[in-house]
Scaffold this active site. Sequence first.
Site, PDB file in Angstrom:
ATOM      1  N   PHE A  80       3.374   4.125 -19.168  1.00 28.66           N
ATOM      2  CA  PHE A  80       3.756   2.739 -19.464  1.00 28.66           C
ATOM      3  C   PHE A  80       2.754   1.795 -18.808  1.00 28.66           C
ATOM      4  O   PHE A  80       1.814   2.229 -18.133  1.00 28.66           O
ATOM      5  CB  PHE A  80       5.191   2.461 -18.978  1.00 28.66           C
ATOM      6  CG  PHE A  80       5.352   2.439 -17.480  1.00 28.66           C
ATOM      7  CD1 PHE A  80       5.432   3.618 -16.761  1.00 28.66           C
ATOM      8  CD2 PHE A  80       5.429   1.247 -16.785  1.00 28.66           C
ATOM      9  CE1 PHE A  80       5.573   3.604 -15.375  1.00 28.66           C
ATOM     10  CE2 PHE A  80       5.578   1.218 -15.401  1.00 28.66           C
ATOM     11  CZ  PHE A  80       5.648   2.396 -14.696  1.00 28.66           C
ATOM     12  N   ASP A 140       8.469  -2.058  -6.019  1.00 26.51           N
ATOM     13  CA  ASP A 140       7.569  -3.116  -6.459  1.00 26.51           C
ATOM     14  C   ASP A 140       6.184  -2.511  -6.498  1.00 26.51           C
ATOM     15  O   ASP A 140       5.759  -1.850  -5.544  1.00 26.51           O
ATOM     16  CB  ASP A 140       7.609  -4.350  -5.549  1.00 26.51           C
ATOM     17  CG  ASP A 140       7.046  -5.545  -6.316  1.00 26.51           C
ATOM     18  OD1 ASP A 140       7.646  -5.939  -7.331  1.00 26.51           O
ATOM     19  OD2 ASP A 140       5.975  -6.057  -5.940  1.00 26.51           O
TER      20      ASP A 140
HETATM   21  P1  IMP Z   1       6.995  -5.194 -10.847  1.00 29.77           P
HETATM   22  O1  IMP Z   1       6.993  -4.154  -9.768  1.00 29.77           O
HETATM   23  O2  IMP Z   1       8.301  -5.307 -11.528  1.00 29.77           O
HETATM   24  O3  IMP Z   1       6.441  -6.506 -10.370  1.00 29.77           O
HETATM   25  O4  IMP Z   1       6.035  -4.682 -11.998  1.00 29.77           O
HETATM   26  C1  IMP Z   1       4.915  -3.930 -11.730  1.00 29.77           C
HETATM   27  C2  IMP Z   1       4.024  -3.823 -12.946  1.00 29.77           C
HETATM   28  O5  IMP Z   1       2.901  -3.020 -12.538  1.00 29.77           O
HETATM   29  C3  IMP Z   1       4.667  -3.088 -14.107  1.00 29.77           C
HETATM   30  O6  IMP Z   1       5.237  -3.946 -15.031  1.00 29.77           O
HETATM   31  C4  IMP Z   1       3.466  -2.352 -14.719  1.00 29.77           C
HETATM   32  O7  IMP Z   1       2.789  -3.190 -15.580  1.00 29.77           O
HETATM   33  C5  IMP Z   1       2.547  -2.120 -13.549  1.00 29.77           C
HETATM   34  N1  IMP Z   1       2.746  -0.752 -13.067  1.00 29.77           N
HETATM   35  C6  IMP Z   1       3.426  -0.358 -11.964  1.00 29.77           C
HETATM   36  N2  IMP Z   1       3.443   0.971 -11.875  1.00 29.77           N
HETATM   37  C7  IMP Z   1       2.766   1.423 -12.943  1.00 29.77           C
HETATM   38  C8  IMP Z   1       2.479   2.719 -13.404  1.00 29.77           C
HETATM   39  O8  IMP Z   1       2.872   3.746 -12.837  1.00 29.77           O
HETATM   40  N3  IMP Z   1       1.776   2.769 -14.539  1.00 29.77           N
HETATM   41  C9  IMP Z   1       1.340   1.673 -15.210  1.00 29.77           C
HETATM   42  N4  IMP Z   1       1.613   0.449 -14.843  1.00 29.77           N
HETATM   43  C10 IMP Z   1       2.318   0.317 -13.702  1.00 29.77           C
END
Ligand code: IMP
Length: 215
Positions: A163, A74
Site C-alpha cells: 500500500f 504513526d
Molecule cells: P499516518 O501514519 O496515518 O500518518 O500515515 C502514514 C502514511 O505513510 C501512510 O498513509 C502511507 O502512505 C505511508 N506508509 C506508512 N507505512 C507504509 C508502508 O509500509 N508502505 C507504504 N507506505 C507506508
Amino acid sequence: MKQIENRKFVLASHNAGKLREFSDLLKPFGYDVRSAADLELPEPEETGTEFEQNAYIKAFAAARATGLPALSDDSGMCADALNGAPGVYTADWATLPDGSRDFYMAMEKTENLLREKGAEGPEQRRARFVCVICLCFPDGETEYYRGEVEGHLVWPPRGDLGFGYDPVFQPEGYERTFGEMTAEEKHGWKPGDEHALSHRARAFKKFAQARLGAS
Ligand code: IMP
C-alpha cells in the site's frame, strides 16, 4: 509493568493497509484485537510534528474511548534529498480536497521534487520508512517502539502489492520494491526470527518481545 488484561486491545487505526499488516503480524499470538475502524471511533486530528506525538494522539484517543489498551502506528517515508520530507506528512501528501487519498499523486510529487534537486542515482535518492508504534493504557501510561528501514526511491513505481508508497521504495540489499513483495517478504519476520525487514515489522518485533512473549 502494567499488563494487557484478558489478551484484549484496540488497534488505533483506520488505515486498511496498516490494519492488514498488523493482523498478519499479530496472527501467531492469539490476542483479541479490534480496530478503531471496526468500532467506528472518530479519527483524531494528527497535530504532532514527530511520529511519537501522532502515535500518542491516536493511541490515547482509542484507549480513552474504549477503556482498553490501544496500539497505534504513526509512520511515513523520509527522503534525504528533501531534508526528511514528507516524514510525518506522508499521508497528507496523498490527501485530496475531498479527503480521499491518491498515492500515485503523492509518489509523483516526491519524484518531481527529487528531480528538481537533481537527485539521480540511488545514493542521492536515499530514503527510509519509519514506524513508531505506541501502546497506550486508558490512564495515559505509554510505551513506544520504533522501527526504520533504509532504501532508495525508484521511478516509475513497481508492483501493486502492499500500500501507500510501497511501489517506489526499494529496501537496501534487495532488487525489488516493497510493492513487488508479498506481505511475508515485506515483514521478513515471524516469532523466533532474528531479523525483520519492514519498518513496521521492526517496530512490531520490539513490541512483541516486550509485551507478547516473543523470543
Ligand atoms: P499516518 O501514519 O496515518 O500518518 O500515515 C502514514 C502514511 O505513510 C501512510 O498513509 C502511507 O502512505 C505511508 N506508509 C506508512 N507505512 C507504509 C508502508 O509500509 N508502505 C507504504 N507506505 C507506508
